[in-house]
Scaffold this active site. Sequence first.
Site, PDB file in Angstrom:
ATOM      1  CG  ASP A   1      -9.660  -7.821 -36.863  1.00 15.93           C
ATOM      2  OD1 ASP A   1     -10.138  -8.643 -36.069  1.00 15.93           O
ATOM      3  OD2 ASP A   1     -10.196  -6.605 -37.300  1.00 15.93           O
TER       4      ASP A   1
ATOM      5  CG  HIS B   1     -10.752  -1.471 -31.680  1.00 13.60           C
ATOM      6  ND1 HIS B   1     -11.376  -0.856 -30.485  1.00 13.60           N
ATOM      7  CD2 HIS B   1     -10.784  -2.979 -31.401  1.00 13.60           C
ATOM      8  CE1 HIS B   1     -11.410  -1.822 -29.734  1.00 13.60           C
ATOM      9  NE2 HIS B   1     -11.178  -2.961 -30.160  1.00 13.60           N
TER      10      HIS B   1
ATOM     11  CB  CYS C   1      -7.606  -7.115 -31.961  1.00 16.70           C
ATOM     12  SG  CYS C   1      -8.876  -7.680 -33.242  1.00 16.70           S
TER      13      CYS C   1
ATOM     14  NE  ARG D   1      -8.319  -3.461 -25.206  1.00 21.02           N
ATOM     15  CZ  ARG D   1      -9.574  -3.585 -26.161  1.00 21.02           C
ATOM     16  NH1 ARG D   1     -10.006  -4.638 -26.832  1.00 21.02           N
ATOM     17  NH2 ARG D   1     -10.400  -2.665 -25.986  1.00 21.02           N
TER      18      ARG D   1
ATOM     19  CD  GLN E   1      -6.902  -4.889 -29.409  1.00 22.91           C
ATOM     20  OE1 GLN E   1      -8.193  -5.360 -28.949  1.00 22.91           O
ATOM     21  NE2 GLN E   1      -6.003  -5.608 -29.078  1.00 22.91           N
TER      22      GLN E   1
ATOM     23  NE  ARG F   1     -16.660  -2.755 -29.262  1.00 21.32           N
ATOM     24  CZ  ARG F   1     -16.019  -3.787 -29.217  1.00 21.32           C
ATOM     25  NH1 ARG F   1     -16.726  -4.706 -29.346  1.00 21.32           N
ATOM     26  NH2 ARG F   1     -14.812  -3.498 -29.000  1.00 21.32           N
TER      27      ARG F   1
END
Length: 309
Positions: A222, A127, A262, A290, A130, A100
């Site tokens: 988001d 991402h 998310c 996830r 996700q 990340r």
Amino acid sequence: MKRDLLSAFDMKDDLEQIIDLSINLKKRRYDYEPVLARHILGMIFEKQSTRTRVSLETAIEQLGGHAIYLNPNDMQVGRGETVADTARVLSGFVDFISYRAYSSENVAELARNASVPVINALDNKEHPVQIVADFMTMKEKFGKLKGLKLAYVGDGNNMANSLIAGASILGVDVSVGAPHGHKPDSSIVQRANELAKKNGSKVEILDDPMEAAENADAVYTDVWVSMGEEAEKKEKERQFSGFQVNDSLMSKAKKSAIFMHCLPAHRGLEVSASVIDGPRSIVFQQAENRLHTAKAILLTLHKSMHTHS
Ligand code: CP
Ligand code: NVA
């Protein structure tokens, strides 16, 4: 052959297969063979994480392996060792690396220099892990993906970019409603347009959130302020004030439409509490997925190491 997952486009040939594998793994949470026994995942996090860290760590443990959480401040990379050297060194110890990062260039640099699969665990541009969970959740909900319409309302950020790419692979129509100056990445939109054409769907980038939500099967948003953008908080909250997903916006979507995020979420900013805590919200199913998708991704990348092409 080593395979990395840096962008949602890296799944252009098998995204739906990875989703189907995830659905299968969800049914066998504790009775799946420990196929990754003794395999180690090194997880580098330059930014905070709840879902990505815990899902990846749980996934590899449940598959028989182990994860090592790596904070760059505790590593030599924090004192100037290069990303490339870090990649070469870690490849001698671990079987996968997740990263990340603030910069997508650093993720690409790590992947170029690692001999083990690298997973982008979120960067400034994408991402990808996700969106596997997001489309899995849509498939669970609707029983199919092709022909659905996903509306994304808000910041044209890493989430928007990966969702657009994923939708174009899966034949899902995607409409983005984002303010001027905050549109999704143009090169991603261009590539998604080409793929969508091939897969019988379309990509729309609009200014009006209401228009984007029209007739949608799923409405997604988001945060307005992504990690690393804290200095822009005031200005962004002003620019996005008309882009909240609330009951009025949801009324533009289909009656059967679901709400997606998310997470983490900010009630009263990008989404009203009535929507995220209401009956159409499937955000916690997305979050749980996830875990199952993390397993499917690890298994898929692991398999590629043992396949020649
Ligand atoms: N959605 C997501 O990636 O959450 P975390 O930042 O908690 O990992
Ligand atoms: N766009 C958000 C996603 C968090 C999961 C961020 O980058 O902070």
